[in-house]
Write a protein that holds these residues in place. Structure first.
Motif, short mmCIF file in Angstrom:
data_model
loop_
_atom_site.label_atom_id
_atom_site.label_comp_id
_atom_site.label_asym_id
_atom_site.label_seq_id
_atom_site.Cartn_x
_atom_site.Cartn_y
_atom_site.Cartn_z
N ALA A 1 -5.24 -4.79 11.59
CA ALA A 1 -3.93 -4.14 11.64
C ALA A 1 -3.43 -3.98 10.22
CB ALA A 1 -2.94 -4.97 12.45
N LEU A 2 -2.93 -2.80 9.91
CA LEU A 2 -2.27 -2.55 8.63
C LEU A 2 -0.78 -2.72 8.86
CD1 LEU A 2 -4.29 0.62 7.61
CD2 LEU A 2 -4.53 -1.66 6.65
N ARG A 3 -0.14 -3.51 8.02
CA ARG A 3 1.29 -3.77 8.22
C ARG A 3 2.01 -3.75 6.87
NH1 ARG A 3 2.34 -8.38 12.34
NH2 ARG A 3 1.40 -6.75 13.63
N ILE A 4 3.13 -3.04 6.84
CA ILE A 4 3.96 -2.97 5.63
C ILE A 4 5.15 -3.87 5.86
CG2 ILE A 4 5.36 -1.47 4.17
CD1 ILE A 4 3.49 0.84 5.02
N ALA A 5 5.19 -4.98 5.14
CA ALA A 5 6.23 -5.98 5.39
C ALA A 5 6.18 -7.03 4.30
CB ALA A 5 6.02 -6.64 6.75
N SER A 6 7.20 -7.88 4.31
CA SER A 6 7.15 -9.13 3.57
C SER A 6 6.66 -10.16 4.56
CB SER A 6 8.54 -9.50 3.04
OG SER A 6 8.51 -10.74 2.40
N ARG B 1 -4.82 -13.87 9.68
CA ARG B 1 -5.31 -13.74 8.31
C ARG B 1 -4.64 -12.52 7.69
NH1 ARG B 1 -11.90 -14.31 8.65
NH2 ARG B 1 -12.01 -16.32 9.74
N ALA B 2 -4.07 -12.68 6.53
CA ALA B 2 -3.36 -11.57 5.87
C ALA B 2 -3.93 -11.38 4.46
CB ALA B 2 -1.87 -11.85 5.80
N ARG B 3 -4.34 -10.17 4.17
CA ARG B 3 -4.84 -9.82 2.84
C ARG B 3 -3.89 -8.80 2.23
NH1 ARG B 3 -10.99 -7.74 1.46
NH2 ARG B 3 -10.60 -6.92 -0.63
N ARG B 4 -3.25 -9.19 1.15
CA ARG B 4 -2.31 -8.29 0.49
C ARG B 4 -3.09 -7.23 -0.28
NH1 ARG B 4 0.56 -7.24 -4.14
NH2 ARG B 4 2.82 -6.93 -3.91
N VAL B 5 -2.71 -5.95 -0.05
CA VAL B 5 -3.42 -4.84 -0.69
C VAL B 5 -2.64 -4.32 -1.90
CG1 VAL B 5 -4.31 -2.51 -0.36
CG2 VAL B 5 -4.53 -4.21 1.47
N GLY B 6 -1.32 -4.13 -1.76
CA GLY B 6 -0.53 -3.61 -2.86
C GLY B 6 0.92 -3.46 -2.47
N ALA B 7 1.74 -3.20 -3.48
CA ALA B 7 3.19 -3.12 -3.27
C ALA B 7 3.58 -1.80 -2.61
CB ALA B 7 3.91 -3.27 -4.60
N GLU C 1 18.33 2.84 -8.88
CA GLU C 1 16.95 2.41 -9.04
C GLU C 1 16.83 1.05 -9.74
OE1 GLU C 1 13.76 5.07 -8.14
OE2 GLU C 1 15.25 4.08 -6.88
N ASN C 2 17.91 0.60 -10.38
CA ASN C 2 17.87 -0.72 -11.00
C ASN C 2 18.17 -1.85 -10.02
OD1 ASN C 2 20.49 0.24 -10.80
ND2 ASN C 2 21.25 -1.01 -12.50
N TRP C 3 18.51 -1.49 -8.77
CA TRP C 3 18.73 -2.48 -7.71
C TRP C 3 17.47 -2.53 -6.83
CZ3 TRP C 3 22.91 -5.73 -6.81
CH2 TRP C 3 24.02 -5.53 -7.64
N LYS C 4 16.89 -3.71 -6.69
CA LYS C 4 15.67 -3.86 -5.92
C LYS C 4 15.98 -4.33 -4.50
CE LYS C 4 13.55 -2.77 -9.65
NZ LYS C 4 13.09 -1.37 -9.81
N MET C 5 15.21 -3.82 -3.55
CA MET C 5 15.38 -4.22 -2.16
C MET C 5 14.35 -5.28 -1.79
SD MET C 5 16.19 -0.42 -0.79
CE MET C 5 15.52 0.29 -2.29
N ASP C 6 14.45 -5.79 -0.57
CA ASP C 6 13.52 -6.83 -0.14
C ASP C 6 12.10 -6.39 -0.44
OD1 ASP C 6 15.61 -8.30 0.83
OD2 ASP C 6 15.39 -7.63 2.90
N PRO C 7 11.32 -7.23 -1.10
CA PRO C 7 9.96 -6.82 -1.46
C PRO C 7 9.10 -6.61 -0.22
CG PRO C 7 10.24 -9.17 -1.83
CD PRO C 7 11.60 -8.63 -1.49
N ALA C 8 8.28 -5.58 -0.26
CA ALA C 8 7.35 -5.31 0.84
C ALA C 8 5.99 -4.96 0.25
CB ALA C 8 7.86 -4.17 1.72
N ALA C 9 4.98 -5.16 1.03
CA ALA C 9 3.63 -4.85 0.57
C ALA C 9 2.80 -4.43 1.77
CB ALA C 9 3.01 -6.06 -0.13
N LEU C 10 1.72 -3.72 1.48
CA LEU C 10 0.77 -3.36 2.52
C LEU C 10 -0.21 -4.52 2.68
CD1 LEU C 10 -0.55 -1.26 4.45
CD2 LEU C 10 -1.92 -0.52 2.48
N HIS C 11 -0.38 -4.98 3.92
CA HIS C 11 -1.31 -6.07 4.22
C HIS C 11 -2.34 -5.60 5.23
CE1 HIS C 11 2.28 -8.24 2.78
NE2 HIS C 11 1.46 -9.17 2.40
N ILE C 12 -3.52 -6.15 5.11
CA ILE C 12 -4.55 -5.99 6.14
C ILE C 12 -4.58 -7.30 6.92
CG2 ILE C 12 -7.00 -5.70 6.63
CD1 ILE C 12 -7.22 -3.98 4.15
N LEU C 13 -4.25 -7.23 8.20
CA LEU C 13 -4.22 -8.41 9.06
C LEU C 13 -5.43 -8.41 9.98
CD1 LEU C 13 -0.47 -8.44 10.18
CD2 LEU C 13 -1.48 -9.40 8.12
#
Length: 301
Positions: free
Chosen positions: A144-149, A156-162, A261-273
């Protein structure tokens, strides 16, 4: 010592994966009666029903749901052992079931799968696209591909990128209503909410000096698809928080304009689960490595 009925466990796992006695029988090259007898044999050995059976519907019981991950692990480990014994150099074969978010799937996963299948003709893919959070184990997915924090999980979660998100609206909207410089100002704007966020009515930010802000937003549209928000945004009817892979082209063309753009939101990344099972079949390992390499370029850190 009485040995476990490994055949029945494997057949049970296949029925869970295919959600049907008939489909499992076809996939295994067995008769439906053989599949049914194996599951009944396992139920008798365990002393509990694994499925609710009606003439129209087949669903797991609570016991079946609890045991399905064990069955999937038994089947996956057996398949991995057989593949290793045959010859790892041989071309992998078989089905890989993949779940992915709808818009990311249409824009990126679909083209990636086409290239993967061209390189590996012995492998077939069952691709399920939905922005809804799927249960990988119950759904019988290999990947499963999931975009989340990602929270703590047995998966098992493998972080791919931001995956970076932006606050955007059409320039005409900003011209009419003003460009916010602080998240608190968004409370007076017409904001479009993404229904599958954990808190769709609250947007959280962190400023350049570490200041944190949680803003309750309101607006004319709530939607479970980021791509479906675009017409409303482009016509200047509201503001949205969307990931770059959906809106990068609109930003580049000037159709949408990002702010704060100088305000950052909750970080998220693409993960392979992947499920919390043991050794994976070679075809699944191959798909994971292909997707990880492909999407590292799509979602660079």
């Amino acid at each position: 010592m009485r040995l476990p009925d490994f055949e029945a466990w494997a057949i049970f796992a296949s029925v869970v994966e295919h959600r049907s006695f008939t489909a499992a029988a076809e996939a295994l090259g067995l008769s439906k009666a053989t599949v049914s007898k194996a599951v009944t044999r396992l139920e008798q050995a365990l002393g509990t029903a694994l499925f609710h059976r009606t003439s129209r519907r087949l669903s797991l019981t609570e016991s079946g749901r609890a045991l399905s991950s064990h069955a999937a692990r038994i089947l996956a480990e057996a398949q991995a052992a057989e593949e290793a014994a045959r010859n790892e150099a041989a071309a992998p074969q078989g089905l890989v079931r993949i779940a992915a978010p709808m818009t990311f799937g249409l824009m990126h996963v679909g083209p990636a799968i086409a290239d993967f299948l061209a390189d590996h003709p012995g492998i077939s893919i069952d691709l399920h696209l939905s922005d809804e959070k799927v249960d990988i184990v119950e759904g019988g997915f290999d990947i499963a591909l999931r975009i989340a924090s990602m929270p703590d999980s047995s998966l098992r979660a493998r972080r791919v990128g931001a995956v970076t998100s932006h606050i955007v609206a059409a320039p005409a909207y900003w011209d009419r209503h003003g460009r916010p410089g602080h998240p608190a100002e968004l409370a007076r704007h017409a904001c479009i909410r993404y229904a599958y966020m954990s808190t769709p009515d609250v947007w959280r930010f962190r400023g350049p000096d570490g200041e944190e802000a949680a803003i309750r937003i309101t607006g004319p549209l709530s939607c479970n698809s980021g791509e479906a928000m675009l017409p409303t945004l482009r016509t200047g009817l509201g503001v949205a928080r969307l990931p770059g892979f959906i809106i990068d082209q609109d930003i580049a063309s000037g159709a949408l304009e990002p702010v704060m753009e100088n305000w950052k939101m909750d970080p998220a990344a693409l993960h392979i689960l992947t499920p919390p099972s043991g050794p994976r079949p070679a075809r699944v390992r191959l798909a994971i490595e292909f997707l990880a390499k492909r999407f590292t370029k799509t979602c660079p850190d």
